[in-house]
Scaffold this motif. Structure first.
Motif, short mmCIF file in Angstrom:
data_model
loop_
_atom_site.label_atom_id
_atom_site.label_comp_id
_atom_site.label_asym_id
_atom_site.label_seq_id
_atom_site.Cartn_x
_atom_site.Cartn_y
_atom_site.Cartn_z
N ILE A 29 -7.34 -4.38 -10.37
CA ILE A 29 -7.80 -3.77 -11.61
C ILE A 29 -7.92 -2.26 -11.46
N THR A 30 -8.38 -1.83 -10.29
CA THR A 30 -8.68 -0.42 -10.09
C THR A 30 -7.43 0.46 -10.02
N THR A 31 -6.24 -0.15 -10.01
CA THR A 31 -5.01 0.65 -10.05
C THR A 31 -4.63 1.05 -11.47
N THR A 32 -5.48 0.76 -12.45
CA THR A 32 -5.15 0.99 -13.85
C THR A 32 -4.72 2.43 -14.12
N ASP A 33 -5.48 3.40 -13.65
CA ASP A 33 -5.11 4.79 -13.93
C ASP A 33 -3.89 5.22 -13.13
N LEU A 34 -3.74 4.68 -11.93
CA LEU A 34 -2.57 4.98 -11.10
C LEU A 34 -1.29 4.56 -11.82
N VAL A 35 -1.30 3.36 -12.39
CA VAL A 35 -0.11 2.85 -13.09
C VAL A 35 0.17 3.67 -14.34
N SER A 36 -0.89 4.12 -15.02
CA SER A 36 -0.72 4.84 -16.28
C SER A 36 -0.48 6.33 -16.09
N TYR A 82 2.40 6.93 -5.85
CA TYR A 82 1.98 7.37 -7.18
C TYR A 82 0.50 7.72 -7.26
N GLY A 83 -0.30 7.25 -6.31
CA GLY A 83 -1.74 7.46 -6.38
C GLY A 83 -2.20 8.62 -5.53
N VAL A 133 0.84 -1.20 0.00
CA VAL A 133 0.00 0.00 0.00
C VAL A 133 0.87 1.25 0.00
N ASP A 134 1.97 1.20 0.75
CA ASP A 134 2.89 2.34 0.74
C ASP A 134 3.44 2.58 -0.67
N GLN A 178 -7.55 7.54 -5.41
CA GLN A 178 -7.14 6.30 -6.07
C GLN A 178 -6.79 5.23 -5.04
N LEU A 179 -6.05 5.63 -4.00
CA LEU A 179 -5.70 4.68 -2.97
C LEU A 179 -6.95 4.23 -2.20
N GLY A 180 -7.84 5.17 -1.90
CA GLY A 180 -9.07 4.82 -1.20
C GLY A 180 -9.94 3.87 -2.00
N ARG A 181 -9.95 4.05 -3.31
CA ARG A 181 -10.71 3.17 -4.19
C ARG A 181 -10.18 1.74 -4.11
N ALA A 182 -8.85 1.58 -4.12
CA ALA A 182 -8.26 0.25 -4.02
C ALA A 182 -8.58 -0.39 -2.67
#
Length: 349
Positions: A222-229, A171-172, A165-166, A176-180
């Motif tokens: 899956i929900t980290t998609t925008d964070l990674v991009s 990057y999020g 999580v850290d 974004q982190l709360g969504r994950a």
């Protein structure tokens, strides 16, 4: 048609929704070749290996025993991240989501799936509660906080969950982190529901199994998609009902894929775990092979429903949303490729 940043991904999304869009892409030997799922947009083995090495170095530093390191090496979660996020070459961001996926998978193995590794139905609830305190930092006071933090640091699995999580938080955004974390809470609830069936010996009807499996899905990853991009899907859009439906449908397709590709390994065990083919076989009184074919059909119906939902959402004037919908479809493509090629799902492993 929109123009500007992200337009190419928007066009890719619309192209991917064409029924024939993946027909000319080469397919590897596949026991479930009839699955309606796109082929991965990128297979960059050197990049996947670089991310794998980061995962292994991280897991070694965390203090995982050799058995876990062996599993992580053979499973290849860095390769998974490379396949699932084809629009990112950023090793740091790919590592962040790979570490998150790896930590949750180790937790699932050791807490839920494998009694030989210490999974204990009677202790699952208490373990998951403590895991949540590691993931979404428990906030206590004084000596109680000290004891909680010490317990997390002393347990490699809890330490890995907190560390992953850290890494995401580097990057999020908070949303974004709360969504994950939100999707992970659902995942934990789903694992306890499935464990109750295992302990009681109950075989749920297919509809109930699918409802539970949708909760216990890959959406935390899956929900980290925008964070990674490197962009942000606004929280109001993520939780908009049409978008939520698209995400839940896509999440369910990915766990049906998991059920299918793990079927041979599971059925070879003395006490096979659940899985959609097994549930279908029990409900319909058919062979496991027939049930697998029915399960493929269920997956395909779900994926077509996802595509239909994306067509409806194409009218939403948000480049970020169109990027995200294309991205999670790419995630499904990469996940399917990883499942059909990973040693993790071979019966002799």
């Amino acid at each position: 048609m929109p123009t500007g940043i992200g337009t190419s991904a928007f066009r890719t999304l619309r192209a991917d929704l064409s029924p024939d869009s993946t027909s000319d892409r080469p397919k590897t030997a596949d026991p479930f070749a009839d699955l309606y799922c796109p082929e991965p947009l990128r297979i960059d083995e050197p990049l996947g290996e670089r991310v794998n090495e980061r995962v292994l170095a991280w897991a070694t530093e965390i203090g995982f025993p050799p058995s876990v390191l062996k599993m992580l090496r053979t499973a290849g979660f860095g390769r998974f991240a490379m396949l699932a996020h084809p629009d990112s070459n950023d090793v740091d961001r790919l590592f962040a989501t790979a570490a998150w996926t790896a930590a949750l998978t180790v937790m699932d193995d050791y807490y839920c799936d494998d009694e030989a590794l210490g999974a204990d139905p009677d202790r699952l609830g208490a373990r998951l509660t403590l895991a949540l305190a590691a993931i979404d930092r428990g906030r206590l006071v004084g000596e109680y906080q000290t004891r909680l933090d010490a317990a997390v640091a002393a347990d490699p699995l809890l330490a890995a969950l907190r560390s992953s999580v850290d890494e995401l938080s580097r990057y999020g955004t908070p949303s974004q982190l709360g969504r994950a974390l939100f999707e992970n809470d659902h995942f934990f609830i789903g694992t306890t529901g499935e464990m109750s069936w295992r302990t009681t010996g109950e075989m749920p009807p297919v509809w109930q199994y699918l409802a539970a499996r949708q909760v216990n899905s890959f959406l935390p990853c899956i929900t980290t998609t925008d964070l990674v991009s490197g962009y942000l899907l606004p929280a109001d859009l993520y939780f908009e009902p049409g978008v939520r439906r698209a995400c839940k449908l896509l999440g369910l397709t990915t766990v049906v894929v998991n059920d299918l590709y793990s079927m041979a390994k599971e059925s070879a065990q003395d006490s096979p775990d659940g899985g959609l083919p097994l549930v279908v076989s029990a409900e319909r009184g058919c062979s496991l092979e027939e049930a697998a074919a029915i399960s493929v059909g269920i997956h395909n119906d779900l994926m077509h429903a996802f595509d239909d939902q994306c067509r409806d959402l194409a009218a939403v004037p948000s480049i970020e949303l169109q990027l995200f919908l294309a991205g999670i479809r790419n995630w499904a493509a990469g996940s399917r490729e990883w499942h059909r090629s990973s040693i993790r799902f071979q019966p002799n492993e």
